[in-house]
Design a protein around this motif. Structure first.
Motif: not given
Length: 595
Positions: A328-331, A245-249
């Motif tokens: 989330n693989a479905y977002a 979640k949230n990283g690193p982007n």
């Protein structure tokens, strides 16, 4: 609890599917657009899934490279060679090939030996035409490798012609990078070296390869630290922490050599102009609206062609898509595209929307100056089993059209190309698509413990998509018959002879001459992708006649002015194209640019 989660997942999946169906049926002209272009199978089973791919100069073959710590592949060496090591994480005695060279016209291929793991690495074609590759994972993370042009043929002169690990000059010592380079990005510089940016375990640095006496050390970049979204897992226990979640982007940052000899560097949602000679940030750009764009968000980017009309003074960057939620693989993914003229005094992002949400889309510059957006998924993010709903429909991006009219849906494929897929411009103007492996190992059947909607089998097929170039009403595609030389110095004139079908008065035809580099395609970004247009010196000479088949033909010759500076055309090999009324030549001619 499991039932509730399954219900939510199914609801998201249905929503995504309905969105795609609506887009394809209700967009203006979409019904006609989806038939545009043609697909062909290059190879039903190449044996190796393409994580990295690059088109070779002159030969026009494609080198495919996967990671080595993945167990057996479906391709072995015809002479029974095996890779025997003490360090491989899966197989100490590995008889499967993890790289190959492929003829995209015939489908013939030859396995290549690679000894250390190039997993999620980077690279470029340099001045002498060799492929110079950097980094990877595990034992390969600080190594550099090369593949000689002598090895580009499916049937080479030497029996053994494989990847070689680079050595320090006049020694047997490996030429190590300063830091590990996993998910890093390379830029080819005007002096022929590469600069490598970021990646996992790189300590937020950049460095040169090969190093010189004046810049042996790696440089710390505050920009890479600033653009790192916090991780929520322990990298010592989870080597694939990027999908948390949230990283690193900000891994696999987008980087381009600008015409002012600076580098445009984009990571997450921010970007800078970087003076690589002085190690100084020259300017900071506005933050792109919307979602993060780099790994694991999985957006993509191109720099639009540098044009002779403005003296190659301006550069525009386009960045599209990406994940809206990296947990989330479905977002549903992003439709947003930003475009900015990064050489302007006060640049701003101009935003528009693609017709389809897309993560992991590959953006490939075409010979006519447009770009194809291909591969990827509609939902999720980059990583193993972290995306759903493949996007099978390519989208053409036409940068010269008005805002709101730039995207055109093309004919869809039938093969999902998800995480670890590639896309490369071939010498006939088509785009070769390969790979897709969302599994750590080669996996062809769904494991019992894996949710079916996130499982996609390892894909070994290779196909090619030809955009709709053959518009006979505009005279079809020209044919380059000769050039006066193929090794061309900066600032010189290049004579090109070509012919084309008559399509009305010869004087009414409009021509554009372009040069495309051959970039390193991996992880929804083509490193080293570069395109320039060339000015015609004087007039295009033209005479009328018939060809060998009796077809009315224009026979023409043009003197093309090659840019004077290596900051516009760094010395390497380029595909030269003649574009008539929007139709690129049916083949390119390879040109080596030298000082």
């Amino acid at each position: 609890m499991g039932g509730v989660m399954d219900s939510r997942r199914w609801s998201s999946l249905v929503l995504v599917t309905l969105v795609l169906a609506t887009l394809q049926s209700e967009l203006p002209g979409a019904g006609a657009a989806v038939s545009l272009g043609t697909w062909r199978i290059v190879k039903e089973n190449a044996g190796v899934s393409s994580m990295h791919a690059i088109v070779t100069p002159v030969e026009g073959s494609v080198v495919i490279l996967d990671h080595t710590n993945s167990g057996p592949t479906n391709l072995t060496f015809p002479d029974g060679r095996c890779r025997v090591t003490t360090y491989d994480k899966i197989l100490k005695n590995d008889c499967g090939a993890h790289s190959l060279v492929l003829d995209p016209e015939t489908g013939a291929l030859r396995p290549l030996m690679v000894w250390t793991d190039p997993f999620c690495s980077s690279g470029n074609i340099v001045a002498d035409g060799s492929i110079q590759q950097t980094g990877g994972d595990f034992e390969g993370a600080k190594l550099t490798r090369s593949l000689s042009p002598d090895c580009y043929a499916v049937e080479p002169i030497n029996k053994y012609c494989d990847w070689q690990e680079n050595k320090v000059a006049n020694s047997s010592t490996p030429l190590y990078l300063k830091w590990q380079r996993w998910y890093s990005t390379n830029v080819l510089l005007p002096d022929g070296r590469q600069i490598v940016f970021g990646g996992k375990n790189s300590k937020d640095t950049c460095e040169f390869t090969p190093p010189s006496a004046t810049n042996q050390r790696a440089r710390t970049m505050a920009f890479l630290t600033m653009t790192t979204d916090s991780l929520t897992c322990d990298t010592t226990t989870n080597p694939y922490c990027a999908v948390s979640k949230n990283g690193p982007n900000n891994w696999y940052p987008y980087a381009y050599l600008l015409p002012n000899d600076m580098i445009y560097l984009f990571a997450n949602r921010d970007s800078i102009m970087y003076d690589y000679k002085k190690d100084v940030v020259v300017r900071n750009y506005p933050k792109i609206p919307g979602n993060p764009r780099n790994y694991p968000s999985g957006g993509s980017s191109v720099m639009l062609p540098l044009k002779w009309e403005d003296g190659y003074a301006s550069a525009e960057v386009v960045i599209c898509g990406g994940a809206t939620n990296t947990s989330n693989a479905y977002a549903l993914g992003s439709t947003s595209c930003g475009r900015m003229k990064v050489t302007d005094p006060a640049p701003e992002w101009i935003m528009e929307d693609m017709p389809i949400p897309r993560i992991m889309g590959e953006m490939v510059m075409l010979p006519d100056g447009s770009a194809i957006i291909i591969n990827g998924a509609m939902a999720g993010f980059q990583g193993f089993k972290t995306a759903t709903v493949p996007v099978l429909t390519p989208v053409l991006y036409s940068p010269d059209k008005a805002l709101g009219l730039r995207f055109t849906l093309m004919k869809p494929s039938v093969i999902p190309r998800m995480y670890h897929s590639t896309a490369n411009l071939l010498t006939d103007g088509s785009v070769m698509i390969a790979g897709s492996n969302t599994n750590q190992y080669y996996t062809f059947r769904k494991p019992a413990n894996v949710v079916s909607k996130v499982f996609f089998p390892t894909e070994l097929s290779v196909e090619a998509f030809l955009p709709p170039y053959n518009l006979l009403s505009l005279g079809g595609r020209p044919t380059i018959t000769s050039v006066d030389r193929t090794v061309v110095k900066l600032g010189s004139l290049l004579q090109v002879v070509f012919n084309d079908r008559t399509s009305g008065p010869a004087s009414a035809d409009k021509f554009m001459f372009t040069m495309n580099s051959s970039p390193w395609s991996t992880h929804s970004y083509s490193q080293g992708q570069r395109m320039v247009t060339l000015k015609v010196s004087g007039r295009i000479s033209s005479s009328y006649g018939v060809d060998a088949n009796g077809t009315p033909t224009n026979f023409r010759q043009a003197a093309l002015a090659i840019p004077r500076y290596s900051k516009i055309l760094p010395p390497t090999y380029y595909m030269l194209w003649v574009v008539k009324n929007g139709n690129p030549s049916n083949k390119c001619t390879w040109i080596q640019i030298t000082f």
